[in-house]
Enzyme design. Structure first.
Site, short mmCIF file in Angstrom:
data_model
loop_
_atom_site.label_atom_id
_atom_site.label_comp_id
_atom_site.label_asym_id
_atom_site.label_seq_id
_atom_site.Cartn_x
_atom_site.Cartn_y
_atom_site.Cartn_z
N TYR A 32 0.85 -1.23 -0.10
CA TYR A 32 -0.09 -0.01 0.09
C TYR A 32 0.81 1.28 0.07
CZ TYR A 32 -4.43 2.50 1.36
OH TYR A 32 -5.49 3.45 1.05
N ASP A 38 -0.09 -9.23 13.54
CA ASP A 38 -0.22 -8.13 12.74
C ASP A 38 -1.62 -7.33 13.24
OD1 ASP A 38 -0.51 -6.74 10.38
OD2 ASP A 38 -0.06 -8.49 9.01
N SER A 65 1.18 -7.85 1.68
CA SER A 65 0.17 -6.97 1.88
C SER A 65 -0.73 -6.63 0.97
CB SER A 65 0.92 -5.64 2.89
OG SER A 65 -0.26 -4.87 3.34
N GLN A 66 -0.86 -5.30 0.68
CA GLN A 66 -1.47 -5.06 -0.54
C GLN A 66 -1.40 -6.07 -1.70
OE1 GLN A 66 -2.87 -0.85 -2.52
NE2 GLN A 66 -1.06 -1.53 -3.20
N HIS A 117 3.10 -6.91 11.09
CA HIS A 117 2.84 -6.84 9.80
C HIS A 117 4.29 -7.04 8.85
CE1 HIS A 117 0.55 -6.12 6.42
NE2 HIS A 117 1.17 -5.14 5.60
#
Length: 325
Positions: free
Chosen positions: A95, A276, A190-191, A305
């Site tokens: 992100y 996370d 992640s993203q 994370h």
């Protein structure tokens, strides 16, 4: 940081019912067909060598047609002098990140693969980081970020454009002479992990999927329990627009990477971090349990994370050797 979600044992059993729009399949078939039909000067990828200051890796600036035929940029990195065809890793980014600079992110090329990194439209903190515009109207809801941009409708939602970009990126990779079209894996953190799962559900014939601490899964739970952005953008938006709650989650249901993972058949490796606060482990396990193809998961019980970091990268390289050669 402490545990803030279900225990590992509970996550392994967690299989929530996610809302599935009645026209989910039709929506994505129509969306991809429209992207395929869009006429554009970038219908064939444009690949230009660039100087990177390196002796062992070559870098190419790649432009291909994404959503609505608009240009999307990326970097292709290959071992210096490679003629191919090589196994290819297509990477989607976290992100806020853009594709970066030509000499960055060398691991996969150094491991002997072609490595295509897709710029995420509208993201990247500088011209040197991101090179793909998102000309669609910005979110008027008063909340910064990308997660509520265009959320008023599935047709206008930001991730409709991003997911199509990802599918078109894989299609572009298959046309490159340096790439073996039958040996393409998608990956991301992640993203990027959520986009990789979406791509796997939209593009048949992939050789592998590597999704690390994936975002964009089980939106409602993420909005309810995540302690840090980006899921908190949904809660912030609904705090300002409480009358739109039902419509917002209806829009998001079309883009839940856990639902798209249910259409994926390629072998996969997930990673999940139990501490996370950004992508809570229960949301990641939602996607893992729904993933339709062969799957395995590595769990990092005391990681946030950042996930498994370099230890997990070694796991991924070993996995790629088994699946891409």
């Amino acid at each position: 940081m402490p545990l803030t979600d279900l225990s590992l044992a509970e996550c392994r059993e967690y299989r929530p019912d996610l809302p599935v729009p009645g026209d989910f399949e039709d929506f994505w078939q129509r969306t991809l067909a429209e992207a395929e039909a869009a006429g554009t000067e970038w219908a064939e990828p444009v690949v230009i060598p660039v100087a990177n200051g390196l002796a062992l890796v070559d870098t190419y600036d790649v432009t291909f047609a994404g959503f609505d035929g608009r240009p999307v940029r990326g970097w292709l990195r290959v071992p210096a002098g490679a003629a191919g065809p090589l196994g290819c890793v297509v990477e989607f980014l976290g992100y806020g990140r853009g594709r970066g600079l030509p000499h960055e992110n060398l691991t996969y090329a150094c491991a002997g693969y072609a490595h295509l990194v897709m710029d995420t439209r509208g993201q990247g903190w500088s011209a040197a980081s991101g090179a793909t515009d998102d000309p669609a109207p910005q979110n008027a809801g008063g909340v910064p970020g990308f997660l509520t941009r265009g959320i008023e409708s599935p047709e206008t939602f930001y991730y409709r454009r991003v997911y199509v970009d990802a599918a078109r990126c894989v299609a572009a990779a298959r046309t490159l002479p340096m790439v073996d079209p039958d040996r393409i894996a998608v990956t991301g953190i992640s993203q990027g992990g959520g986009i990789a799962l979406a791509a796997a559900g939209l593009v048949p014939g992939l050789a592998g999927v590597l999704a690390d601490v994936p975002f964009l899964c089980n939106f409602r739970r993420g909005a309810e329990i995540a302690g840090r952005p980006p899921f908190t953008e949904i809660a912030d938006y609904l705090r300002l627009h409480a009358d739109r709650t039902e419509d917002v989650f209806r829009t998001l249901s079309y883009f839940d990477a856990a639902l798209l993972a249910g259409r994926a058949t390629a072998p996969s490796l997930f990673s999940v971090a139990m501490m996370d606060p950004i992508c809570p482990p229960s949301t990641c396990f939602t996607a893992y349990h729904r993933y339709a193809g062969p799957k395995d998961v590595r769990v990092y019980e005391f990681s946030g994370h950042e996930g498994g970091t370099e230890l997990h990268l070694a796991e991924k390289l070993a996995w790629l050797r088994r699946h891409l050669g």
